[in-house]
Design a protein around this motif. Structure first.
Motif, mmCIF file in Angstrom:
data_model
loop_
_atom_site.group_PDB
_atom_site.id
_atom_site.type_symbol
_atom_site.label_atom_id
_atom_site.label_comp_id
_atom_site.label_asym_id
_atom_site.label_seq_id
_atom_site.Cartn_x
_atom_site.Cartn_y
_atom_site.Cartn_z
ATOM 1 N N GLY A 1 0.818 -1.094 0.113
ATOM 2 C CA GLY A 1 0.092 -0.018 -0.062
ATOM 3 C C GLY A 1 0.995 1.273 -0.054
ATOM 4 O O GLY A 1 0.666 2.391 -0.656
ATOM 5 N N ASN A 2 2.045 1.097 0.815
ATOM 6 C CA ASN A 2 2.879 2.365 0.903
ATOM 7 C C ASN A 2 3.465 2.658 -0.385
ATOM 8 O O ASN A 2 3.608 3.978 -0.899
ATOM 9 C CB ASN A 2 3.836 2.408 1.816
ATOM 10 N N HIS A 3 3.951 1.671 -1.195
ATOM 11 C CA HIS A 3 4.523 1.672 -2.425
ATOM 12 C C HIS A 3 3.798 2.217 -3.678
ATOM 13 O O HIS A 3 3.861 2.955 -4.408
ATOM 14 C CB HIS A 3 4.919 0.356 -2.924
ATOM 15 N N VAL A 4 2.230 1.711 -3.579
ATOM 16 C CA VAL A 4 1.357 2.368 -4.378
ATOM 17 C C VAL A 4 1.228 3.714 -4.136
ATOM 18 O O VAL A 4 1.014 4.639 -5.066
ATOM 19 C CB VAL A 4 0.086 1.629 -4.327
ATOM 20 N N LYS B 1 11.057 19.246 -6.529
ATOM 21 C CA LYS B 1 12.098 18.460 -5.750
ATOM 22 C C LYS B 1 12.107 18.292 -4.471
ATOM 23 O O LYS B 1 12.498 17.248 -4.096
ATOM 24 C CB LYS B 1 13.527 19.076 -6.307
ATOM 25 N N LEU B 2 11.952 19.293 -3.862
ATOM 26 C CA LEU B 2 11.859 19.194 -2.135
ATOM 27 C C LEU B 2 10.808 18.331 -1.793
ATOM 28 O O LEU B 2 10.964 17.616 -0.912
ATOM 29 C CB LEU B 2 11.798 20.681 -1.790
ATOM 30 N N GLU B 3 9.690 18.572 -2.408
ATOM 31 C CA GLU B 3 8.534 17.709 -2.077
ATOM 32 C C GLU B 3 8.843 16.269 -2.502
ATOM 33 O O GLU B 3 8.380 15.475 -1.596
ATOM 34 C CB GLU B 3 7.349 18.252 -3.100
ATOM 35 N N LEU B 4 9.530 16.045 -3.459
ATOM 36 C CA LEU B 4 9.682 14.662 -3.933
ATOM 37 C C LEU B 4 10.683 14.120 -3.086
ATOM 38 O O LEU B 4 10.710 12.942 -2.626
ATOM 39 C CB LEU B 4 10.385 14.399 -5.218
ATOM 40 N N ASN B 5 11.655 14.737 -2.516
ATOM 41 C CA ASN B 5 12.760 14.476 -1.522
ATOM 42 C C ASN B 5 11.898 13.956 0.005
ATOM 43 O O ASN B 5 12.533 12.927 0.451
ATOM 44 C CB ASN B 5 13.759 15.404 -1.219
ATOM 45 N N GLY C 1 4.468 6.012 -5.127
ATOM 46 C CA GLY C 1 4.545 5.621 -6.589
ATOM 47 C C GLY C 1 3.364 6.773 -7.329
ATOM 48 O O GLY C 1 3.802 7.443 -8.254
ATOM 49 N N ALA C 2 2.398 6.666 -6.712
ATOM 50 C CA ALA C 2 1.362 7.833 -7.257
ATOM 51 C C ALA C 2 1.627 9.144 -7.118
ATOM 52 O O ALA C 2 1.542 10.000 -8.019
ATOM 53 C CB ALA C 2 -0.044 7.265 -6.675
ATOM 54 N N ARG C 3 2.192 9.372 -5.716
ATOM 55 C CA ARG C 3 2.780 10.832 -5.654
ATOM 56 C C ARG C 3 3.951 11.052 -6.646
ATOM 57 O O ARG C 3 4.010 12.275 -7.185
ATOM 58 C CB ARG C 3 3.178 10.825 -4.066
ATOM 59 N N VAL C 4 4.986 10.062 -6.504
ATOM 60 C CA VAL C 4 5.997 10.376 -7.536
ATOM 61 C C VAL C 4 5.591 10.653 -8.746
ATOM 62 O O VAL C 4 6.039 11.618 -9.645
ATOM 63 C CB VAL C 4 7.051 9.176 -7.450
ATOM 64 N N ASP C 5 4.671 9.682 -9.354
ATOM 65 C CA ASP C 5 3.950 10.176 -10.787
ATOM 66 C C ASP C 5 3.338 11.503 -10.858
ATOM 67 O O ASP C 5 3.717 12.165 -12.033
ATOM 68 C CB ASP C 5 2.910 8.916 -11.322
ATOM 69 N N ALA C 6 2.702 12.018 -9.744
ATOM 70 C CA ALA C 6 2.119 13.269 -9.947
ATOM 71 C C ALA C 6 3.216 14.156 -9.863
ATOM 72 O O ALA C 6 3.179 15.360 -10.332
ATOM 73 C CB ALA C 6 1.137 13.287 -8.712
ATOM 74 N N VAL C 7 3.995 14.104 -8.974
ATOM 75 C CA VAL C 7 5.322 15.096 -9.016
ATOM 76 C C VAL C 7 6.063 15.082 -10.321
ATOM 77 O O VAL C 7 6.411 16.479 -11.001
ATOM 78 C CB VAL C 7 6.228 14.970 -8.014
ATOM 79 N N GLU C 8 6.174 14.152 -11.004
ATOM 80 C CA GLU C 8 7.049 13.967 -12.166
ATOM 81 C C GLU C 8 6.214 14.593 -13.285
ATOM 82 O O GLU C 8 6.693 15.295 -14.154
ATOM 83 C CB GLU C 8 7.391 12.369 -12.735
ATOM 84 N N ALA C 9 5.050 14.350 -13.296
ATOM 85 C CA ALA C 9 4.038 14.959 -14.315
ATOM 86 C C ALA C 9 4.051 16.668 -14.043
ATOM 87 O O ALA C 9 4.159 17.526 -14.922
ATOM 88 C CB ALA C 9 2.605 14.599 -14.220
#
Length: 396
Positions: A190-193, A232-236, A196-204
């Protein structure tokens, strides 16, 4: 036959003079025999009638008498007047299969109830007594073997019961570990999902910001640059949240073929925080192996099953700052940081040493600094905060 002393008469068996105690005369050959060679006790001799004494014959004459059918004869005369089984090829002392009838016959002779026609000498009685002793010894040995076997069997049953109990307890612990692993896998999934969703949103968002930056003017480009930095800070920070149950252990002695999980459990015990194997999700060395024996040990990355265990270890390590490993060297325990935060924390500590600031630390993946007791606490999120906090001109 006469019971008086007669010096001219000699025994046909032992060739000694016959004394006054009595003797028997063979009714066939007429040879005299003393009671010992005749195989008759004095008590038995006193009970014999005159007819039975006259009908007595020696063993040699009996053996020469013709027999029409001797298939039913249980015993025959042997050398020295000693009875033997038919067909025996060994002396009676070696024959371990004495018939019960012979034993009974010897008993009758000893008790004085043997008949006149008995031909067994005193040596046969000794043979029977020896056989009985051997039989009793064998029975005693068999009883001892039986008792020893029962004792060994009882001890083996007890050990089997203990082993069965240990197996059942191990099965129970394995079931608990499997349940915890399934729970951790579900939580990790669940955490990875979510991450992963947050990372995809940040990358977008970063891709959209890059496109806008390419299409925008200088002022708008600066705004986009700040937006990218914030992203970048948020992703970190999102990456740091995934490490909230992790620790880094430095200068823990490294050995070939070691078990890092066991080393972590031993270190936690020295800090007063008991851990079990199920409490450690993983523990491994990171970085390049030392170039030679005795080189600097690689740091150990540990992930615990629960965050409160990590917090307890950190608190114990801060209280006991001089904790040492089994080899005697000092060990350092810190939170596990992302690569960006680890580099930033390294620079913060250098600036604190340069400007003689007393405190720099991390808490839940965030970096803090303070000049002295009671002074303002600063949080540093990016290299840009170094200039803001320490007055350092940032070099790009």
């Amino acid at each position: 036959m006469s019971t008086s002393k007669n010096e001219s008469r000699r025994c046909g068996g032992c060739l000694q003079a016959i004394d006054h105690s009595g003797h028997l005369t063979c009714g066939l050959c007429g040879q005299d025999y003393d009671l010992h060679c005749a195989g008759v006790t004095a008590q038995c001799f006193g009970t014999l009638t005159g007819d039975r004494r006259a009908a007595w014959s020696c063993a040699a004459c009996k053996s020469r008498q013709p027999k029409t059918d001797n298939t039913e004869t249980p015993a025959r005369a042997g050398e020295g007047g000693v009875t033997m089984r038919r067909g025996a090829s060994r002396p009676p002392a070696m024959d371990m299969e004495l018939d019960e009838s012979l034993i009974d016959l010897a008993q009758e002779t000893q008790d004085g109830a043997q008949h006149v026609g008995s031909t067994e000498p005193a040596g046969f009685q000794a043979l029977v007594a020896e056989w009985r002793q051997i039989r009793e010894d064998i029975r005693a040995e068999l009883r001892q073997m039986r008792d020893d076997f029962r004792a060994d069997l009882k001890a083996m049953r007890g050990e089997m019961r203990e082993l069965a109990g240990l197996v059942r307890r191990c099965e129970g612990r394995v079931d608990v570990v499997e349940e915890r692993l399934e729970t951790l896998e579900r939580e990790a999934g669940g955490n990875h999902v979510a991450v992963g969703a947050r990372v995809d949103a940040v990358e977008a968002r970063m891709e959209a910001a890059e496109r806008r930056r390419a299409e925008a003017g200088p002022d708008e480009a600066e705004g986009l640059r700040r937006t990218v930095e914030e992203l970048k800070l948020e992703l970190n920070e999102r990456d740091q949240e995934a490490l909230l149950a992790d620790l880094e252990i430095g200068q823990l002695p490294e050995q070939k073929g070691e078990n890092p999980v066991h080393a972590v459990i031993v270190l936690a015990t020295r800090l007063g925080v008991p851990l079990e194997e199920r409490d450690v999700v993983f523990a491994e060395r990171v970085g390049a192996p030392p170039a030679e024996a005795g080189g600097r040990a690689r740091r150990v990355v540990v992930r615990l099953a629960r965050r409160h265990l990590r917090d307890e270890l950190l608190r114990a390590a801060r209280v006991r700052r001089a904790v040492t490993a089994e080899g005697g060297g000092r060990v350092f325990i810190n939170e596990r940081l992302t690569r960006s935060n680890r580099q930033l924390f390294h620079r913060v500590r250098e600036e604190c040493r340069r400007l003689e600031w007393r405190y720099s630390w991390t808490r839940r993946g965030r970096i803090f600094a303070r000049k002295s007791d009671g002074a303002q606490v600063f949080q540093l999120r990016s290299p840009g905060d170094l200039e803001r906090v320490f007055g350092l001109q940032q070099k790009n």
